[in-house]
Design a protein around this motif. Sequence first.
Motif, PDB file in Angstrom:
ATOM      1  N   UNK A 168      36.706 -71.644 -28.004  1.00 13.54           N
ATOM      2  CA  UNK A 168      35.693 -71.611 -29.060  1.00 13.54           C
ATOM      3  C   UNK A 168      36.047 -70.536 -30.089  1.00 13.54           C
ATOM      4  N   UNK A 169      36.161 -70.910 -31.358  1.00  3.93           N
ATOM      5  CA  UNK A 169      36.503 -69.902 -32.372  1.00  3.93           C
ATOM      6  C   UNK A 169      35.347 -68.929 -32.582  1.00  3.93           C
ATOM      7  N   UNK A 170      35.643 -67.667 -32.892  1.00  3.82           N
ATOM      8  CA  UNK A 170      34.581 -66.685 -33.120  1.00  3.82           C
ATOM      9  C   UNK A 170      33.869 -66.944 -34.448  1.00  3.82           C
ATOM     10  N   UNK A 171      32.621 -66.490 -34.518  1.00  2.00           N
ATOM     11  CA  UNK A 171      31.834 -66.601 -35.767  1.00  2.00           C
ATOM     12  C   UNK A 171      31.763 -65.208 -36.382  1.00  2.00           C
ATOM     13  N   UNK A 172      32.691 -64.919 -37.285  1.00  2.00           N
ATOM     14  CA  UNK A 172      32.796 -63.574 -37.857  1.00  2.00           C
ATOM     15  C   UNK A 172      32.201 -63.447 -39.256  1.00  2.00           C
ATOM     16  N   UNK A 173      31.993 -64.566 -39.941  1.00  2.00           N
ATOM     17  CA  UNK A 173      31.478 -64.517 -41.312  1.00  2.00           C
ATOM     18  C   UNK A 173      30.142 -65.258 -41.383  1.00  2.00           C
ATOM     19  N   UNK A 174      29.408 -65.050 -42.489  1.00  2.00           N
ATOM     20  CA  UNK A 174      28.144 -65.758 -42.670  1.00  2.00           C
ATOM     21  C   UNK A 174      28.368 -67.266 -42.678  1.00  2.00           C
ATOM     22  N   UNK A 175      29.421 -67.714 -43.351  1.00  2.00           N
ATOM     23  CA  UNK A 175      29.693 -69.154 -43.428  1.00  2.00           C
ATOM     24  C   UNK A 175      29.979 -69.723 -42.036  1.00  2.00           C
ATOM     25  N   UNK A 176      30.714 -68.970 -41.216  1.00  2.00           N
ATOM     26  CA  UNK A 176      31.034 -69.449 -39.877  1.00  2.00           C
ATOM     27  C   UNK A 176      29.782 -69.488 -39.003  1.00  2.00           C
ATOM     28  N   UNK A 177      28.929 -68.482 -39.120  1.00  2.00           N
ATOM     29  CA  UNK A 177      27.690 -68.480 -38.340  1.00  2.00           C
ATOM     30  C   UNK A 177      26.776 -69.622 -38.764  1.00  2.00           C
ATOM     31  N   UNK A 178      26.718 -69.897 -40.076  1.00  2.00           N
ATOM     32  CA  UNK A 178      25.911 -71.006 -40.571  1.00  2.00           C
ATOM     33  C   UNK A 178      26.454 -72.336 -40.064  1.00  2.00           C
ATOM     34  N   UNK A 179      27.772 -72.452 -39.996  1.00  2.00           N
ATOM     35  CA  UNK A 179      28.378 -73.682 -39.473  1.00  2.00           C
ATOM     36  C   UNK A 179      27.981 -73.900 -38.010  1.00  2.00           C
ATOM     37  N   UNK A 180      27.926 -72.831 -37.232  1.00  2.00           N
ATOM     38  CA  UNK A 180      27.506 -72.950 -35.843  1.00  2.00           C
ATOM     39  C   UNK A 180      26.029 -73.335 -35.745  1.00  2.00           C
ATOM     40  N   UNK A 181      25.188 -72.780 -36.620  1.00  2.00           N
ATOM     41  CA  UNK A 181      23.768 -73.140 -36.592  1.00  2.00           C
ATOM     42  C   UNK A 181      23.594 -74.630 -36.897  1.00  2.00           C
TER      43      UNK A 181
END
Length: 317
Positions: A288-301
């Motif tokens: 699982x790739x880490x969520x390090x940026x706002x865009x990545x965290x939003x993609x996970x949400x």
Amino acid sequence: MEYKDYYRILGLERGADQAEIKRAYRKLARKYHPDVSSEKNSEEHFKEVNEAYEVLKDPEKRAAYDRLGAGYQPGQDFHPPPGWDEGFEFHGGGYTNADPEAFSDFFESLFGRGGFSQTYGGRQRRQYNAQGENTYARIAIDLEDSYRGGTRQITLKHPTLGADGRPQLRERTLNVKIPKGITGGQQIRLAGQGEPGMGTGAPGDLYLEISFNPHALYHTEGKTVFLDLPLTPWEIALGAKVQVPTPDGPVKMTIPANSANGKKLRLKGRGIPARQPGDMVIVLQTVTPPANTDAQREAYRQFGEAFEFNPRKTMGG
């Protein structure tokens, strides 16, 4: 397992020569012999003394014991590391005056069941015009050597008794042909490379037991080669065509859609290339790739909202 200090048991320094070892043994054997001793726990002490002497009087066993013993204290927890006897050339040791059943677990782990003494058998009695003894060693090669074969240079250490009565290591270097398709645990026989014969007797043979060096990607079980293949969650879910490394070069492989983490896929005939080649087993591992940026965290949400999925449902979570 408890480490046993055989030098301490016999009341000796580690540099003791063979004459000192024999004198110490005879003195303590008389002191603790169950038939005549009035000492407390004489039978237990007598067994310890016999075991210590069984090791220290034999140059091969003593050299192996000395190699492992540095840094250990009496009673300390001890487990022989994998491959501890790699590159040592042994006759096999065998037993003389002691009952093998009376030895401790510590002794057995080194010289008994699974150790070089039992693996290779006891000494042969040397006679005039007798064939030389066979010798044995374990060597480690790279897995790729089994795929390609070829010649490798190895150096063996042979424990012997020096003129001063103390063990020493004699080295020799050999060029060894590695057969293509050899597996861990198999032996290579080098005719005439064992001990010289007596009189007109022919020399013995040298047997090399093969193991594989640890590999960054693969591990083996017999002829089967295993690889943990990292995949993204979308490759696992949607399926993908990926390039898979093998010891014989990369191959393309199809990952079925909706594969489970830990699923095993088989590449027929891509294992060790013995007469009947083994297979290669690919174990799928989701990374699982880490969520390090706002865009990545939003993609996970958004990803979480797209699925009604609860992996803890059967646990009441």
